[in-house]
Structure formats: C-alpha cells, structure tokens
Write a protein that holds these residues in place. Structure first.
Motif, PDB file in Angstrom:
ATOM      1  N   LYS A  95       0.817  -1.217   0.000  1.00 17.56           N
ATOM      2  CA  LYS A  95       0.000   0.000   0.000  1.00 17.56           C
ATOM      3  C   LYS A  95       0.851   1.268   0.000  1.00 17.56           C
ATOM      4  CE  LYS A  95      -3.526  -2.441   2.575  1.00 17.56           C
ATOM      5  NZ  LYS A  95      -3.307  -3.186   3.776  1.00 17.56           N
ATOM      6  N   SER A  96       2.150   1.120   0.155  1.00 23.51           N
ATOM      7  CA  SER A  96       3.053   2.265   0.251  1.00 23.51           C
ATOM      8  C   SER A  96       3.468   2.753  -1.135  1.00 23.51           C
ATOM      9  CB  SER A  96       4.309   1.867   1.036  1.00 23.51           C
ATOM     10  OG  SER A  96       5.312   2.837   0.907  1.00 23.51           O
ATOM     11  N   PRO A  97       3.440   4.074  -1.381  1.00 19.06           N
ATOM     12  CA  PRO A  97       3.878   4.581  -2.689  1.00 19.06           C
ATOM     13  C   PRO A  97       5.373   4.375  -2.933  1.00 19.06           C
ATOM     14  CG  PRO A  97       3.449   6.400  -1.184  1.00 19.06           C
ATOM     15  CD  PRO A  97       3.004   5.148  -0.485  1.00 19.06           C
ATOM     16  N   THR A  98       6.125   4.164  -1.872  1.00 20.92           N
ATOM     17  CA  THR A  98       7.575   3.959  -2.016  1.00 20.92           C
ATOM     18  C   THR A  98       7.983   2.503  -1.772  1.00 20.92           C
ATOM     19  OG1 THR A  98       7.949   4.481   0.315  1.00 20.92           O
ATOM     20  CG2 THR A  98       8.054   6.325  -1.253  1.00 20.92           C
ATOM     21  N   MET A  99       7.013   1.609  -1.598  1.00 18.36           N
ATOM     22  CA  MET A  99       7.282   0.198  -1.278  1.00 18.36           C
ATOM     23  C   MET A  99       8.081   0.066   0.022  1.00 18.36           C
ATOM     24  SD  MET A  99       5.697  -1.580  -3.528  1.00 18.36           S
ATOM     25  CE  MET A  99       6.367  -3.217  -3.338  1.00 18.36           C
ATOM     26  N   PHE A 100       7.785   0.948   0.982  1.00 11.69           N
ATOM     27  CA  PHE A 100       8.487   0.986   2.270  1.00 11.69           C
ATOM     28  C   PHE A 100       8.514  -0.409   2.904  1.00 11.69           C
ATOM     29  CE2 PHE A 100       8.413   1.737   6.929  1.00 11.69           C
ATOM     30  CZ  PHE A 100       9.673   2.290   7.044  1.00 11.69           C
ATOM     31  N   GLY A 101       9.711  -0.860   3.244  1.00 10.60           N
ATOM     32  CA  GLY A 101       9.892  -2.158   3.883  1.00 10.60           C
ATOM     33  C   GLY A 101      10.273  -3.285   2.943  1.00 10.60           C
ATOM     34  N   ALA A 102      10.136  -3.090   1.638  1.00  8.23           N
ATOM     35  CA  ALA A 102      10.518  -4.145   0.689  1.00  8.23           C
ATOM     36  C   ALA A 102      12.034  -4.348   0.743  1.00  8.23           C
ATOM     37  CB  ALA A 102      10.084  -3.777  -0.720  1.00  8.23           C
ATOM     38  N   THR A 103      12.453  -5.579   0.964  1.00  6.54           N
ATOM     39  CA  THR A 103      13.876  -5.894   1.095  1.00  6.54           C
ATOM     40  C   THR A 103      14.270  -6.940   0.057  1.00  6.54           C
ATOM     41  OG1 THR A 103      13.821  -5.371   3.453  1.00  6.54           O
ATOM     42  CG2 THR A 103      15.652  -6.730   2.683  1.00  6.54           C
ATOM     43  N   TYR A 104      15.284  -6.610  -0.713  1.00  7.59           N
ATOM     44  CA  TYR A 104      15.768  -7.478  -1.785  1.00  7.59           C
ATOM     45  C   TYR A 104      17.197  -7.941  -1.495  1.00  7.59           C
ATOM     46  CZ  TYR A 104      11.897  -5.924  -4.735  1.00  7.59           C
ATOM     47  OH  TYR A 104      10.653  -5.681  -5.246  1.00  7.59           O
ATOM     48  N   VAL A 105      17.505  -9.147  -1.930  1.00  6.08           N
ATOM     49  CA  VAL A 105      18.875  -9.652  -1.952  1.00  6.08           C
ATOM     50  C   VAL A 105      19.252  -9.754  -3.425  1.00  6.08           C
ATOM     51  CG1 VAL A 105      20.364 -11.624  -1.450  1.00  6.08           C
ATOM     52  CG2 VAL A 105      18.650 -10.907   0.210  1.00  6.08           C
ATOM     53  N   GLN A 114      26.957  -7.832  -4.957  1.00  2.00           N
ATOM     54  CA  GLN A 114      26.183  -8.737  -4.113  1.00  2.00           C
ATOM     55  C   GLN A 114      25.797  -8.025  -2.827  1.00  2.00           C
ATOM     56  OE1 GLN A 114      29.156 -11.798  -3.730  1.00  2.00           O
ATOM     57  NE2 GLN A 114      28.305 -12.966  -5.439  1.00  2.00           N
ATOM     58  N   GLY A 115      24.521  -8.095  -2.469  1.00  2.00           N
ATOM     59  CA  GLY A 115      24.131  -7.447  -1.233  1.00  2.00           C
ATOM     60  C   GLY A 115      22.646  -7.413  -0.987  1.00  2.00           C
ATOM     61  N   ILE A 116      22.247  -6.378  -0.252  1.00  2.00           N
ATOM     62  CA  ILE A 116      20.881  -6.215   0.218  1.00  2.00           C
ATOM     63  C   ILE A 116      20.462  -4.778  -0.013  1.00  2.00           C
ATOM     64  CG2 ILE A 116      19.383  -6.315   2.264  1.00  2.00           C
ATOM     65  CD1 ILE A 116      21.675  -8.123   3.481  1.00  2.00           C
ATOM     66  N   SER A 117      19.225  -4.584  -0.487  1.00  2.00           N
ATOM     67  CA  SER A 117      18.667  -3.233  -0.555  1.00  2.00           C
ATOM     68  C   SER A 117      17.287  -3.271   0.069  1.00  2.00           C
ATOM     69  CB  SER A 117      18.593  -2.736  -2.003  1.00  2.00           C
ATOM     70  OG  SER A 117      17.664  -3.501  -2.734  1.00  2.00           O
ATOM     71  N   SER A 118      16.972  -2.193   0.766  1.00  2.00           N
ATOM     72  CA  SER A 118      15.687  -2.134   1.441  1.00  2.00           C
ATOM     73  C   SER A 118      15.100  -0.749   1.283  1.00  2.00           C
ATOM     74  CB  SER A 118      15.876  -2.469   2.923  1.00  2.00           C
ATOM     75  OG  SER A 118      14.634  -2.628   3.553  1.00  2.00           O
ATOM     76  N   SER A 119      13.824  -0.690   0.919  1.00  2.00           N
ATOM     77  CA  SER A 119      13.143   0.587   0.777  1.00  2.00           C
ATOM     78  C   SER A 119      13.000   1.208   2.161  1.00  2.00           C
ATOM     79  CB  SER A 119      11.777   0.397   0.124  1.00  2.00           C
ATOM     80  OG  SER A 119      11.139   1.634  -0.023  1.00  2.00           O
ATOM     81  N   ALA A 120      13.655   2.349   2.348  1.00  2.00           N
ATOM     82  CA  ALA A 120      13.734   2.953   3.675  1.00  2.00           C
ATOM     83  C   ALA A 120      13.032   4.300   3.761  1.00  2.00           C
ATOM     84  CB  ALA A 120      15.202   3.103   4.079  1.00  2.00           C
ATOM     85  N   SER A 121      12.319   4.686   2.735  1.00  2.00           N
ATOM     86  CA  SER A 121      11.649   5.980   2.712  1.00  2.00           C
ATOM     87  C   SER A 121      10.139   5.781   2.718  1.00  2.00           C
ATOM     88  CB  SER A 121      12.063   6.758   1.460  1.00  2.00           C
ATOM     89  OG  SER A 121      11.308   7.936   1.343  1.00  2.00           O
ATOM     90  N   LYS A 122       9.453   6.421   3.676  1.00  2.00           N
ATOM     91  CA  LYS A 122       7.992   6.330   3.739  1.00  2.00           C
ATOM     92  C   LYS A 122       7.320   7.437   2.927  1.00  2.00           C
ATOM     93  CE  LYS A 122       5.950   5.128   7.560  1.00  2.00           C
ATOM     94  NZ  LYS A 122       5.476   5.131   8.946  1.00  2.00           N
TER      95      LYS A 122
END
Length: 197
Positions: free
Chosen positions: A79-89, A109-117
């Motif tokens: 429901k978030s316009p920024t996909m807040f909380g989505a975490t990818y490897v 190689q790593g991790i990214s996470s949507s950190a903006s609400k």
C-alpha cells in the motif's frame, strides 16, 4: 508471507557470509593471518593511490533467472507509494559495457531495502563489489549508502575492501543507464573512485 525480525536478521547475516565465499575460493591475494600481518607492518612505507573504475551493473528482477529477489516486506508495503519495507537480496553481474553480453568482471552482491515512507523512493544499500576478473581478481569493495532512486546521481560511500582494496575508501556514483518500467529491470552505470594502498 510474514517474516519475523529475527528471521530477517538471520537471512541478512547469511547473505553477508555467503558473499565472502567467492573471495576465498577465487582470490589471488594471500589473505592468511600471517600475510595480512606482514601487509600491515609494511603499510607505513606504502603510498596511497587513487584508482578509477567504470562498469555496468545489471539488476534483473523479472528475468527467467532473476539476479534480485524480494526476501521480506511489511504488511503495509504493497500500500506504500515507495514500497516501504521491501527488502531485496541481489547478485548482479558487473560488466565492462552496458550490453548484457559484455564481459563479466564480477558481481554486485548485497541487500537493498526501501527505507523511505515519503514520496521520494530511497533505498539503503549494503553491497560488496566482488571482482573475479582482471587486475583486481579476488578483491572486493564494501559499499554502504543511500540510493535515491529518482535522483540522477546516486553517491554511495565505500566503507572498506579486501585484497588489493584493503583499507579502501572512496565513492561510487551510480547513474541509471537503462530502466524498464514494465519489468523493473535496470542497467546501472557505476563510476568508482577509490583510495587504497
């Protein structure tokens, strides 16, 4: 699927540990404790140098064999316009040119996470640039920083490195070279300036 915080932390630590394995398997620089100690003793005589690197990172989310996968999200992420909380490897190929068929020189190689609400999409990125070809074969650069998706230039600090990049510091400037709105696949142009010994 709901993932508990402790499970997410365990997954993230596992990913970080797994990214180190290619270095041990393919590294051309002696990383034994004795060799590292000798390297540090000789460090006071070493001269710091600036290395400039340029390559492309291919982030494939929806390919037949994706290089980036969603591993966690919050209940409110969809429901978030920024996909807040989505975490990818991710384990994205790094190539000399922008074409997918270009020579592979390593992997991001790593991790990214949507950190903006809020309205501007921003991710926190934790990644190792693992080089497995050429002069820096077996060496890595560790990057930790903000990835503001809609800004032209995404500047991320280099927090360290291994192999030829021991005690490295510098900056990665990422520029989106190509992005597909439908597939969300992207090719990112990486300009790296790194100080090392």
């Amino acid at each position: 699927m709901k993932i508990k915080t402790t499970q997410l932390i365990a997954i993230l630590w596992w990913v970080v540990a797994m990214t180190a394995l290619p270095i041990l398997a393919h590294g051309s620089i002696d990383q034994s404790p004795e060799a590292v100690k000798k390297w540090f003793k000789e460090l006071r005589h070493a001269k710091e140098k600036l290395t400039e690197l340029h390559f492309y990172v291919h982030d494939r989310v929806t390919a037949e064999s994706p290089a980036s996968v969603l591993v966690a999200q919050a209940n409110a992420t969809s429901k978030s316009p920024t996909m807040f909380g989505a975490t990818y490897v991710f384990d994205d190929p790094m190539t000399l040119g922008p074409e997918p068929s270009s020579q592979i020189i390593g992997h991001a190689q790593g991790i990214s996470s949507s950190a903006s609400k809020e309205d501007d999409a921003s991710q926190i990125v934790i990644m190792n640039l693992v080089f497995n070809d050429g002069k820096f074969n077996g060496s890595t650069l560790s990057v930790l920083g903000d990835y503001p998706f809609f800004q032209k230039y995404k500047e991320m600090p280099i927090a360290g490195g291994s192999g030829a990049f021991r005690l490295a510091r510098g900056l990665v400037t990422a520029i989106i070279y190509a992005y597909n709105d439908t597939t969300q696949n992207e090719i990112i142009n990486f300009h790296v300036l790194v100080l090392h010994y």
